[in-house]
Design a protein around this motif. Structure first.
Motif, PDB file in Angstrom:
ATOM      1  N   PRO A 276       5.076   8.642  20.017  1.00 38.87           N
ATOM      2  CA  PRO A 276       4.451  10.079  19.817  1.00 38.87           C
ATOM      3  C   PRO A 276       5.345  10.856  18.988  1.00 38.87           C
ATOM      4  CG  PRO A 276       5.089   9.395  22.352  1.00 38.87           C
ATOM      5  CD  PRO A 276       5.716   8.420  21.208  1.00 38.87           C
ATOM      6  N   PHE A 277       4.716  12.019  18.143  1.00 33.95           N
ATOM      7  CA  PHE A 277       5.311  12.707  17.368  1.00 33.95           C
ATOM      8  C   PHE A 277       4.613  14.130  17.341  1.00 33.95           C
ATOM      9  CE2 PHE A 277       2.015  10.625  15.300  1.00 33.95           C
ATOM     10  CZ  PHE A 277       1.556  11.479  14.397  1.00 33.95           C
ATOM     11  N   PRO A 278       5.433  15.300  17.044  1.00 37.73           N
ATOM     12  CA  PRO A 278       4.868  16.540  16.696  1.00 37.73           C
ATOM     13  C   PRO A 278       4.293  16.683  15.630  1.00 37.73           C
ATOM     14  CG  PRO A 278       7.289  16.566  16.381  1.00 37.73           C
ATOM     15  CD  PRO A 278       6.857  15.120  16.809  1.00 37.73           C
ATOM     16  N   VAL A 279       2.905  17.737  15.522  1.00 40.84           N
ATOM     17  CA  VAL A 279       2.812  18.282  14.438  1.00 40.84           C
ATOM     18  C   VAL A 279       2.577  19.689  14.628  1.00 40.84           C
ATOM     19  CG1 VAL A 279       0.572  18.239  12.908  1.00 40.84           C
ATOM     20  CG2 VAL A 279       1.228  15.905  14.166  1.00 40.84           C
ATOM     21  N   GLY A 280       3.045  20.454  13.648  1.00 41.12           N
ATOM     22  CA  GLY A 280       2.778  21.625  13.453  1.00 41.12           C
ATOM     23  C   GLY A 280       3.669  22.262  14.778  1.00 41.12           C
ATOM     24  N   ASP A 281       3.331  23.471  14.989  1.00 36.75           N
ATOM     25  CA  ASP A 281       4.023  24.096  16.224  1.00 36.75           C
ATOM     26  C   ASP A 281       3.357  23.888  17.457  1.00 36.75           C
ATOM     27  OD1 ASP A 281       5.736  25.398  14.350  1.00 36.75           O
ATOM     28  OD2 ASP A 281       4.541  26.994  13.893  1.00 36.75           O
TER      29      ASP A 281
ATOM     30  N   ARG B  27      -4.281  12.955  21.947  1.00 34.16           N
ATOM     31  CA  ARG B  27      -4.405  11.627  21.832  1.00 34.16           C
ATOM     32  C   ARG B  27      -4.555  11.124  20.372  1.00 34.16           C
ATOM     33  NH1 ARG B  27      -8.629   9.148  25.794  1.00 34.16           N
ATOM     34  NH2 ARG B  27      -9.613  10.867  25.018  1.00 34.16           N
ATOM     35  N   MET B  28      -3.988  10.331  19.903  1.00 35.71           N
ATOM     36  CA  MET B  28      -4.301   9.425  18.819  1.00 35.71           C
ATOM     37  C   MET B  28      -5.025   8.005  18.929  1.00 35.71           C
ATOM     38  SD  MET B  28      -0.692   8.835  16.647  1.00 35.71           S
ATOM     39  CE  MET B  28       0.493   7.780  17.600  1.00 35.71           C
ATOM     40  N   HIS B  29      -5.927   7.478  18.052  1.00 39.04           N
ATOM     41  CA  HIS B  29      -6.592   6.343  18.365  1.00 39.04           C
ATOM     42  C   HIS B  29      -6.433   5.410  17.158  1.00 39.04           C
ATOM     43  CE1 HIS B  29      -8.480   8.684  21.417  1.00 39.04           C
ATOM     44  NE2 HIS B  29      -8.558   9.770  20.536  1.00 39.04           N
ATOM     45  N   PRO B  30      -5.377   4.707  16.796  1.00 41.23           N
ATOM     46  CA  PRO B  30      -5.398   3.727  15.664  1.00 41.23           C
ATOM     47  C   PRO B  30      -6.235   2.652  15.894  1.00 41.23           C
ATOM     48  CG  PRO B  30      -3.063   4.035  16.645  1.00 41.23           C
ATOM     49  CD  PRO B  30      -4.155   4.684  17.647  1.00 41.23           C
ATOM     50  N   GLY B  31      -7.062   2.427  15.024  1.00 43.16           N
ATOM     51  CA  GLY B  31      -8.237   1.436  14.901  1.00 43.16           C
ATOM     52  C   GLY B  31      -9.145   1.815  13.885  1.00 43.16           C
ATOM     53  N   MET B  32     -10.550   1.445  14.195  1.00 41.89           N
ATOM     54  CA  MET B  32     -11.503   1.552  13.080  1.00 41.89           C
ATOM     55  C   MET B  32     -11.698   2.536  12.397  1.00 41.89           C
ATOM     56  SD  MET B  32     -13.552  -1.482  12.867  1.00 41.89           S
ATOM     57  CE  MET B  32     -15.254  -0.786  12.603  1.00 41.89           C
ATOM     58  N   ALA B  33     -11.461   3.788  13.033  1.00 41.98           N
ATOM     59  CA  ALA B  33     -11.942   4.834  12.213  1.00 41.98           C
ATOM     60  C   ALA B  33     -10.504   5.784  11.729  1.00 41.98           C
ATOM     61  CB  ALA B  33     -12.902   5.797  13.058  1.00 41.98           C
ATOM     62  N   CYS B  34      -9.658   5.368  11.761  1.00 43.71           N
ATOM     63  CA  CYS B  34      -8.293   6.024  11.195  1.00 43.71           C
ATOM     64  C   CYS B  34      -7.952   7.115  12.049  1.00 43.71           C
ATOM     65  CB  CYS B  34      -8.595   6.328   9.734  1.00 43.71           C
ATOM     66  SG  CYS B  34      -9.118   5.094   8.603  1.00 43.71           S
ATOM     67  N   GLY B  35      -7.811   6.952  13.351  1.00 43.75           N
ATOM     68  CA  GLY B  35      -7.639   8.070  14.001  1.00 43.75           C
ATOM     69  C   GLY B  35      -6.046   8.182  14.646  1.00 43.75           C
ATOM     70  N   THR B  36      -5.062   8.146  13.643  1.00 42.39           N
ATOM     71  CA  THR B  36      -3.686   7.931  14.105  1.00 42.39           C
ATOM     72  C   THR B  36      -3.277   9.431  13.787  1.00 42.39           C
ATOM     73  OG1 THR B  36      -3.206   7.673  11.659  1.00 42.39           O
ATOM     74  CG2 THR B  36      -3.508   5.645  13.096  1.00 42.39           C
ATOM     75  N   GLY B  37      -3.633  10.217  12.891  1.00 44.61           N
ATOM     76  CA  GLY B  37      -3.103  11.660  12.709  1.00 44.61           C
ATOM     77  C   GLY B  37      -1.754  11.589  11.988  1.00 44.61           C
ATOM     78  N   THR B  38      -1.506  10.437  11.321  1.00 44.28           N
ATOM     79  CA  THR B  38      -0.254  10.392  10.590  1.00 44.28           C
ATOM     80  C   THR B  38      -0.421  10.654   9.206  1.00 44.28           C
ATOM     81  OG1 THR B  38      -0.585   8.169  10.171  1.00 44.28           O
ATOM     82  CG2 THR B  38       0.718   8.552  11.966  1.00 44.28           C
ATOM     83  N   HIS B  39      -1.538  10.680   8.683  1.00 39.21           N
ATOM     84  CA  HIS B  39      -1.811  11.278   7.337  1.00 39.21           C
ATOM     85  C   HIS B  39      -1.473  12.710   7.125  1.00 39.21           C
ATOM     86  CE1 HIS B  39      -3.733  11.641   3.350  1.00 39.21           C
ATOM     87  NE2 HIS B  39      -3.657  10.527   3.134  1.00 39.21           N
TER      88      HIS B  39
ATOM     89  N   SER C 231       0.741  -1.379   0.230  1.00 40.43           N
ATOM     90  CA  SER C 231       0.145   0.007  -0.028  1.00 40.43           C
ATOM     91  C   SER C 231       0.956   1.146   0.012  1.00 40.43           C
ATOM     92  CB  SER C 231      -0.948  -0.034   1.261  1.00 40.43           C
ATOM     93  OG  SER C 231      -1.719   1.037   1.312  1.00 40.43           O
ATOM     94  N   GLU C 232       0.551   2.224  -0.887  1.00 42.55           N
ATOM     95  CA  GLU C 232       1.267   3.591  -1.027  1.00 42.55           C
ATOM     96  C   GLU C 232       1.333   4.175   0.341  1.00 42.55           C
ATOM     97  OE1 GLU C 232       1.193   7.706  -3.197  1.00 42.55           O
ATOM     98  OE2 GLU C 232      -0.187   6.195  -3.711  1.00 42.55           O
ATOM     99  N   ALA C 233       2.477   4.466   1.017  1.00 45.18           N
ATOM    100  CA  ALA C 233       2.321   5.367   2.161  1.00 45.18           C
ATOM    101  C   ALA C 233       1.601   6.701   2.006  1.00 45.18           C
ATOM    102  CB  ALA C 233       3.916   5.510   2.495  1.00 45.18           C
ATOM    103  N   ASN C 234       1.331   7.257   3.204  1.00 43.97           N
ATOM    104  CA  ASN C 234       0.782   8.766   3.140  1.00 43.97           C
ATOM    105  C   ASN C 234      -0.577   8.701   2.058  1.00 43.97           C
ATOM    106  OD1 ASN C 234       2.348   9.664   5.192  1.00 43.97           O
ATOM    107  ND2 ASN C 234       4.049   9.666   3.474  1.00 43.97           N
ATOM    108  N   SER C 235      -1.448   7.642   1.860  1.00 44.39           N
ATOM    109  CA  SER C 235      -2.289   7.719   0.895  1.00 44.39           C
ATOM    110  C   SER C 235      -3.874   7.542   1.853  1.00 44.39           C
ATOM    111  CB  SER C 235      -2.394   6.747  -0.116  1.00 44.39           C
ATOM    112  OG  SER C 235      -2.584   5.324   0.411  1.00 44.39           O
ATOM    113  N   ALA C 236      -4.675   8.270   1.272  1.00 43.93           N
ATOM    114  CA  ALA C 236      -6.186   7.999   1.850  1.00 43.93           C
ATOM    115  C   ALA C 236      -6.457   6.391   1.919  1.00 43.93           C
ATOM    116  CB  ALA C 236      -7.044   8.901   1.120  1.00 43.93           C
ATOM    117  N   GLU C 237      -6.048   5.756   0.465  1.00 44.57           N
ATOM    118  CA  GLU C 237      -6.545   4.556   0.456  1.00 44.57           C
ATOM    119  C   GLU C 237      -5.765   3.525   1.413  1.00 44.57           C
ATOM    120  OE1 GLU C 237      -5.415   6.322  -2.030  1.00 44.57           O
ATOM    121  OE2 GLU C 237      -6.943   6.642  -3.277  1.00 44.57           O
TER     122      GLU C 237
END
Length: 254
Positions: free
Chosen positions: A77-82, A103-115, A8-14
């Motif tokens: 954990p990782f920073p996003v923006g400022d 908090r990020m929630h890896p799971g059913m609804a794609c709550g990771t924040g990594t995209h 699967s292509e990284a950083n993709s909505a798919e």
């Protein structure tokens, strides 16, 4: 115990959709690499391999181990923006000084924040959403953007999603947010100061008139850089306050 490996292509909505489907199929843990998603399952592989056969997934026997813990250990954990610092929900790491712990929630609804599109929305929000602003998160998923709005002091904060499963996931993840299953079409005119939307171009096109109607200002992402002009034309009476780009995705603050 077996794993299912899908390219699967990284950083993709798919990829986000694929991960959600793997959790729904009963995965006990998921790890990600540059162009591969590996999901771990208990039992026999027949049903799962048939379900994902169209993706040319491969099945691998795995040694018995705590794959849930192993998968969780891949998330850090990782920073996003400022201003934001994203932390997996099972960790207790504090945020660095000057950052908001989200908090990020890896799971059913794609709550990771990594995209990239999610990070763009967070970057737009930290620049433009202020305490007391009324915010609507359209297509809330796991609720990460609605949660971010509350951390920024927005109030009230609302979230909606046409997938009832996502609404239930968001309700379990976050507090102080009014959530409902349904569309932005159900929201009254001039209800909020900001509508935040992490949605693809086709979906934004279908709801553009309602976004115009319900919100004074918009933060839009989920579409590719080359689609920015098309999205801008959907809102001809709005001024562009900021345009952000990250990893091929764009965000418009209107």
């Amino acid at each position: 115990m077996f794993s299912l490996v899908v390219r699967s292509e990284a950083n993709s909505a798919e990829r986000d959709i694929l991960i959600a489907e793997l959790w729904e199929a009963g995965a006990t843990g998921i790890t990600e690499e540059a162009d591969v998603v590996r999901a771990f399952f208990e039992g026999t592989p027949h049903t799962v391999s048939v379900r994902f056969a169209h993706l040319q997934a491969t099945v691998h026997e795995e040694d018995p181990r705590d794959w849930v813990r192993f998968a969780q250990d891949q998330w850090t954990p990782f920073p996003v923006g400022d201003r934001f610092y994203l932390v997996p929900e099972w960790l207790d790491d504090p945020a660095p000084d000057g950052r908001l712990r989200l908090r990020m929630h890896p799971g059913m609804a794609c709550g990771t924040g990594t995209h990239a599109a999610t990070r763009l929305c967070l970057m737009g929000m930290e620049r433009h959403v202020y305490p007391g602003d009324r915010v609507l998160d359209v297509g809330t998923g796991a609720g990460i953007l609605a949660d971010a709005a509350t951390l920024l002091g927005a109030s009230p904060v609302y979230g909606c999603d046409i997938d009832h499963r996502s609404t239930l996931v968001a309700r379990a993840n976050i507090e102080n947010v009014a959530l409902f299953t349904g569309s932005v079409r159900s929201v009254r005119t001039n209800a909020v100061d900001w509508a935040v939307c992490n949605l693809n171009a086709a979906t934004l096109t279908s709801i553009a008139s309602d976004l115009q109607r319900v919100a004074r200002r918009l933060i839009l992402s989920g579409f590719r850089e080359e689609e920015t002009g098309t999205i801008s034309k959907l809102f001809p009476n709005r001024d562009t306050k900021e345009e952000l780009e990250l990893e091929g995705y764009a965000c418009l603050v209107l």
